[in-house]
Design an enzyme around this catalytic site. Structure first.
Site, mmCIF file in Angstrom:
data_model
loop_
_atom_site.group_PDB
_atom_site.id
_atom_site.type_symbol
_atom_site.label_atom_id
_atom_site.label_comp_id
_atom_site.label_asym_id
_atom_site.label_seq_id
_atom_site.Cartn_x
_atom_site.Cartn_y
_atom_site.Cartn_z
ATOM 1 N N LYS A 32 0.811 -1.218 0.000
ATOM 2 C CA LYS A 32 0.000 0.000 0.000
ATOM 3 C C LYS A 32 0.845 1.269 0.000
ATOM 4 O O LYS A 32 0.446 2.282 -0.583
ATOM 5 C CB LYS A 32 -0.953 0.002 1.195
ATOM 6 C CG LYS A 32 -2.032 -1.068 1.091
ATOM 7 C CD LYS A 32 -3.100 -0.902 2.155
ATOM 8 C CE LYS A 32 -4.239 -1.891 1.931
ATOM 9 N NZ LYS A 32 -5.327 -1.726 2.923
ATOM 10 N N LYS A 57 -6.818 -12.997 -6.622
ATOM 11 C CA LYS A 57 -7.919 -13.115 -5.669
ATOM 12 C C LYS A 57 -9.055 -12.160 -6.045
ATOM 13 O O LYS A 57 -8.813 -11.046 -6.508
ATOM 14 C CB LYS A 57 -7.417 -12.796 -4.258
ATOM 15 C CG LYS A 57 -8.410 -13.125 -3.160
ATOM 16 C CD LYS A 57 -7.787 -12.908 -1.792
ATOM 17 C CE LYS A 57 -8.785 -13.223 -0.681
ATOM 18 N NZ LYS A 57 -8.227 -12.981 0.655
ATOM 19 N N LYS A 117 -12.546 -6.276 -4.230
ATOM 20 C CA LYS A 117 -13.424 -5.132 -4.468
ATOM 21 C C LYS A 117 -12.658 -3.959 -5.067
ATOM 22 O O LYS A 117 -13.274 -3.002 -5.535
ATOM 23 C CB LYS A 117 -14.115 -4.719 -3.162
ATOM 24 C CG LYS A 117 -13.201 -4.449 -1.988
ATOM 25 C CD LYS A 117 -14.002 -4.355 -0.692
ATOM 26 C CE LYS A 117 -13.106 -4.250 0.533
ATOM 27 N NZ LYS A 117 -13.867 -4.313 1.788
#
Length: 355
Positions: free
Chosen positions: A115, A217, A220
């Site tokens: 991130k 994976k 969202k």
């Protein structure tokens, strides 16, 4: 006290729509667990601040996630369901853990590396210390078990490291207060206050992959909405997404070994198995030799049958915010009782004056 009470804790961030992977990998498992053990399920809205969400959107998404919890089958009378920021002891214990955890531990966390990217100097302190708050979430309730997926195992390992260091550092103090549990650490025995929380990893359905790329994976954050089935999708949308899901030209194999090297095929078979509470071998016995066009029709029918009631209940609950707020308020009050008992002891352990 000579043992830890069995208790489960888990939570999710109120950011973005929940999808099929969240349901099969977490929510469905949570619902089953509430009939087995004491469970605490949290909407971790404090963690959401690491991405600076719009305040109005955070309020809305907190209610939407709670609606998903309830629609999936979490019973707020069986389990404690609440939002994290309502229980201020989460932040209080996180600060204690910030003083226990090492900077090197945080720098090694894969999620922080991903991130923060290359410009780590501009990453927020909250993003770096995120795992410390995660540890506080779990250990505030002295949870003995956490249902986790592969992507969260590193965080749980850090939670165990923090618990063990706290127990080691304050072992004599914990023993003198008479609030410890004897725990073996190598060749030594310490008086521990926090359990070394164990992961609960369910079967092969835990990891649901993208409908567009079976090597990634389901997420969202994927820019393609066709990559996932959202819990708010209507029947037509679910059917369309499954029909468009990527596969290969070969027929469905009759044996599990035939799925090797076919990630998209493996993923769709796995989804069917998870929705029917069976395994891939059983699905292949029924569909082996058939084409994916036929299989997808059956998968779409199955997904619609299972997800549509959840979607409808979610929509009903979202339109009743007063009810959702009442569930979170009641859950917060119940969680606060446990949290304050823990923090009262922690304050005594570290030497805070509170009389």
């Amino acid at each position: 006290m000579n043992t830890f009470k069995e208790r489960i804790f888990s939570g999710a961030q109120p950011t973005g729509n929940l999808h099929l992977g969240n349901y099969l990998g977490a929510l469905k498992r949570w619902v089953a667990l509430q009939d087995e053990k004491e469970c605490i399920y949290c909407v971790v809205d404090m963690h959401a601040l690491t991405i600076l969400p719009d305040p109005a959107e955070l309020l809305s998404s907190t209610r939407e996630l709670t609606a998903a919890y309830l629609a999936a089958g979490l019973d707020p009378k069986k389990s404690i369901v609440f939002n994290q920021s309502r229980v201020r002891q989460h932040a209080e214990l996180a600060w204690v853990f910030n003083c226990i955890a090492r900077v090197g531990w945080m720098n090694r966390m894969t999620q922080f590396k991903d991130k923060a990217g290359k410009d780590r100097e501009n990453a927020s302190l909250g993003l770096l210390a995120y795992p410390s708050l995660m540890a506080a979430d779990v250990l505030l309730y002295r949870a003995t078990h956490v249902p986790v997926g592969d992507d969260q195992k590193q965080h749980l390992e850090l939670t165990r490291d923090i618990a063990q260091k706290f127990n080691n550092d304050y072992s004599d103090r914990i023993a003198s207060l008479g609030i410890g549990v004897e725990m073996a650490v190598g060749d030594e025995t310490v008086s521990g206050f926090f359990p070394l929380t164990e992961p609960m990893i369910s079967g092969p359905a835990m990891r649901i992959m993208s409908l567009r790329d079976g090597t990634k994976k389901m997420s969202k954050s994927d820019p393609s909405d066709l990559s996932r089935i959202n819990l708010i999708d209507d029947e037509e949308t679910i059917t369309k997404k499954i029909r468009k899901a990527k596969t290969d030209a070969d027929a469905i194999p009759s044996e599990v070994e035939g799925l090797e090297g076919r990630p998209e095929a493996d993923n769709l078979i796995g989804i069917f198995a998870a929705l029917t509470n069976t395994d891939k071998a059983a699905v292949l016995r029924d569909f082996g030799g058939k084409q994916f066009s036929e299989f997808k029709a059956s998968l779409a029918e199955l997904a619609v049958a299972q997800l549509s009631p959840i979607t409808q209940e979610m929509r009903r609950l979202v339109n009743d915010p007063a009810y959702i707020d009442g569930v979170l308020r009641d859950g917060g009050e119940r969680a606060s009782v446990i949290a304050e008992e823990t923090m009262h002891n922690v304050r005594d352990i570290v030497g805070f004056l509170q009389n």
